[in-house]
Design a protein around this motif. Structure first.
Motif, PDB file in Angstrom:
ATOM      1  N   SER A  75       0.833  -1.206   0.000  1.00  0.00           N
ATOM      2  CA  SER A  75       0.000   0.000   0.000  1.00  0.00           C
ATOM      3  C   SER A  75       0.869   1.258   0.000  1.00  0.00           C
ATOM      4  CB  SER A  75      -0.910   0.018   1.229  1.00  0.00           C
ATOM      5  OG  SER A  75      -0.147   0.265   2.396  1.00  0.00           O
ATOM      6  N   ASP A 123      -5.440   1.870   2.219  1.00  0.00           N
ATOM      7  CA  ASP A 123      -6.485   1.402   1.307  1.00  0.00           C
ATOM      8  C   ASP A 123      -6.141   1.597  -0.171  1.00  0.00           C
ATOM      9  OD1 ASP A 123      -8.116   0.487   3.322  1.00  0.00           O
ATOM     10  OD2 ASP A 123      -9.373   2.283   3.381  1.00  0.00           O
ATOM     11  N   PRO A 125      -3.791   0.363  -2.928  1.00  0.00           N
ATOM     12  CA  PRO A 125      -2.753  -0.612  -3.274  1.00  0.00           C
ATOM     13  C   PRO A 125      -1.872  -0.114  -4.411  1.00  0.00           C
ATOM     14  CG  PRO A 125      -4.830  -1.265  -4.255  1.00  0.00           C
ATOM     15  CD  PRO A 125      -5.101  -0.028  -3.427  1.00  0.00           C
TER      16      PRO A 125
END
Length: 136
Positions: A75, A123, A125
């Motif tokens: 991430s 959140d 990626p």
């Protein structure tokens, strides 16, 4: 809040490395050329990203750099923390002295704010950043 140049460049470097997934390994000098970043900066970032377990360096004739885990499992938060350390908006969280620490009613709330910020970055990626967008 603004990312440091080094954190920004780390995201750019990792995004470019992710675009090589499945296509073999890439060198730090190739990443520098492809991103337009100075080679010494990319080399410094490669060291930090490798130490953080985001990149893997393979030696030998067919050596080079590759992602240490799938791009979908990396991430933006992972990349920023590899370069900057834990994500926090204020210094008081890590025990740094503050002139108003004894009177601060906000200090107990900063962990919630910092976790929300980290969660937002977690959140996103690397696959999302590496996806090629068509220019209109």
């Amino acid at each position: 809040m603004r990312l440091s140049n080094l954190a920004d460049y780390a995201v750019v470097t990792m995004t470019q490395a992710a675009r090589h997934c499945g296509g073999g390994r890439v060198s730090a000098s190739e990443l520098a050329a492809e991103t337009g970043l100075p080679a010494p900066t990319v080399q410094k970032l490669v060291s930090k990203l490798t130490a953080a377990g985001l990149l893997r360096s393979v030696r030998g004739a067919k050596g080079g750099l590759q992602l240490a885990r799938p791009a979908a499992a990396i991430s933006v938060a992972d990349i920023v923390e590899a370069v900057e350390g834990p994500i926090a908006l204020t210094a008081c969280i890590d025990g740094t002295d503050c002139a108003v620490d004894h009177n601060c009613a906000v200090k107990p709330h900063w962990p919630v704010v910092n976790e929300a910020l980290r969660g937002a970055l977690a959140d996103i990626p690397l696959t999302q950043l590496a996806a090629q967008k068509e220019v209109a």
